[in-house]
Scaffold this motif. Structure first.
Motif, PDB file in Angstrom:
ATOM      1  N   ARG A 309      62.438  50.977  91.220  1.00 14.86           N
ATOM      2  CA  ARG A 309      63.779  50.408  91.310  1.00 14.86           C
ATOM      3  C   ARG A 309      64.239  50.508  92.761  1.00 14.86           C
ATOM      4  O   ARG A 309      64.236  51.588  93.358  1.00 14.86           O
ATOM      5  N   ALA A 310      64.639  49.381  93.340  1.00 10.57           N
ATOM      6  CA  ALA A 310      64.915  49.375  94.775  1.00 10.57           C
ATOM      7  C   ALA A 310      66.007  48.371  95.117  1.00 10.57           C
ATOM      8  O   ALA A 310      66.515  47.637  94.259  1.00 10.57           O
ATOM      9  N   GLU A 311      66.357  48.361  96.383  1.00 10.35           N
ATOM     10  CA  GLU A 311      67.250  47.368  96.955  1.00 10.35           C
ATOM     11  C   GLU A 311      66.725  47.023  98.337  1.00 10.35           C
ATOM     12  O   GLU A 311      65.945  47.784  98.925  1.00 10.35           O
ATOM     13  N   VAL A 312      67.122  45.864  98.850  1.00 12.05           N
ATOM     14  CA  VAL A 312      66.678  45.433 100.168  1.00 12.05           C
ATOM     15  C   VAL A 312      67.735  45.808 101.197  1.00 12.05           C
ATOM     16  O   VAL A 312      68.920  45.500 101.031  1.00 12.05           O
ATOM     17  N   LYS A 313      67.302  46.495 102.250  1.00 11.97           N
ATOM     18  CA  LYS A 313      68.193  46.851 103.348  1.00 11.97           C
ATOM     19  C   LYS A 313      67.568  46.392 104.662  1.00 11.97           C
ATOM     20  O   LYS A 313      66.338  46.299 104.782  1.00 11.97           O
TER      21      LYS A 313
END
Length: 370
Positions: A309-313
């Motif tokens: 589970r991730a997000e783009v930064k």
């Protein structure tokens, strides 16, 4: 004794002995590019820094494990991991039709939408009075943020219906070439030096010249090669076709010789790697990634891939997949993507026993937005 205790209390806990949960909280607020510097402070600090994964190393396989769940995954062949992100729009009933850069083209029965799953920006394409084409080529120019759609269907034995959407309206017509042409079901049209190219099921090459508004069929059949699947892609201004036999073998990579207008077999990819198996095929420069050089990758797997589970930064001009704190990651058994080595002339794992990601499409690496 009292004075000594007060001095000790005033010194407090050394920075190197800060509680792990405090260090994790601090590191989570740092930019992805600053985390490696934070980790170099000492071993204890390093143990509290979570991993970050650059998203711009190689093409990614966008896949939707469950339609209607508003969750998408980006598989990285370099890290051999699936990064699961929340999708900002409803995917219920959608079909992945095409991709360009990091944008995707989604199709429903009564509408088409162009979308960037990272930013949530989307454009709905009108379909009033327009026929539904069997294949679409979607082309987005990151320098101008303008896009173009090329649609094509077989209208008859020697006829094709072609439509162009220029961002505002559709223009379409029926064209005759005088030669039979049936679209390959494996490959979308590609744009190369201003012309739209379509691969026929028999290896023919259809060319639509936008400036002259003409359709031509080139009888470039690779007759000396037997195959079950064929793919078309553009790489650095050149056209490539990849032919795959039953159960994955034999596999031939061909380059179009534009002087002779014939396909010629390629033994080396000259610093490239290819990503096939979905309607949109892409290539990338692999000169900095020796482990991926001269290989052809497919959206087929042996085993289940780890899901993070991730997000783009974004940081220092790069894009990163950053795992979410307290995210529910799904560790799986060791998995490998199916790839073919031109150097060894073989698959590293058996093609025909691998599992294909059905709802998937290759996209270009995610780069930092301007």
């Amino acid at each position: 004794m009292v004075l000594e205790d007060e001095n000790v209390a005033s010194v407090g806990r050394p920075w190197s002995n800060l509680a792990t949960h405090v260090l994790e909280l601090i590191s989570s607020q740092l930019s992805p590019s600053d985390r490696p510097h934070f980790a170099l402070t000492c071993k204890h600090w390093n143990s509290a820094v979570g991993p970050t994964y650059p998203a711009d190393i190689c093409p990614l396989l966008l896949n939707c494990p469950r339609w209607g769940s508003n969750v998408i995954r980006y598989y990285s062949p370099y890290f051999n991991k699936n990064f699961e992100l929340d999708c900002p729009f409803d995917l219920s009933g959608a079909t992945l039709c095409s991709s360009s850069n990091r944008w995707v083209m989604l199709g429903w029965e009564n509408k088409i939408m162009l979308a960037d799953p990272i930013t949530g920006i989307s454009h709905e394409v009108p379909l009033e009075e327009v026929i539904l084409f069997s294949q679409y080529g979607f082309f987005w120019d990151p320098t101008t943020s303008k896009f173009q759609i090329f649609g094509i269907s077989n209208g008859g034995y020697e006829d094709v219906d072609i439509g162009i959407f220029d961002g505002e309206s559709w223009f379409w017509s029926t064209y005759e070439s005088g030669l039979p042409f049936f679209l390959s079901s494996h490959s979308n049209p590609v744009l190369c030096r201003g012309n739209f190219y379509c691969l026929g099921s028999g290896g023919e090459l259809g060319v639509y010249n936008l400036e002259e508004d003409t359709w031509t069929v080139l009888m470039t059949k690779p007759n000396k090669f037997s195959y079950e699947e064929c793919y078309l892609l553009e790489s650095e201004g050149e056209l490539f076709s990849v032919l795959i036999g039953k159960y994955g073998l034999p596999l031939h990579v061909l380059r179009l010789d534009e002087c002779e207008m014939m396909w010629e077999k390629v033994e080396k990819l000259e610093g490239r790697n290819l990503f096939l198996g979905s309607l949109t095929s892409v290539s990338s420069n692999s000169t900095t990634l020796e482990s991926m050089e001269n290989k052809v990758f497919f959206p087929r797997f042996h085993g289940d891939v780890e899901v993070i589970r991730a997000e783009v930064k974004y940081s220092s001009g790069r894009a990163f997949f950053v795992p979410k704190m307290n995210g529910e990651n799904k560790r799986k058994d060791e998995s490998n993507i199916c790839w073919y080595s031109l150097a060894d002339d073989k698959f590293h794992l058996k093609y025909f026993v691998s599992k294909k990601y059905v709802n998937s499409i290759w996209i270009d690496p995610i780069v930092a937005s301007d």
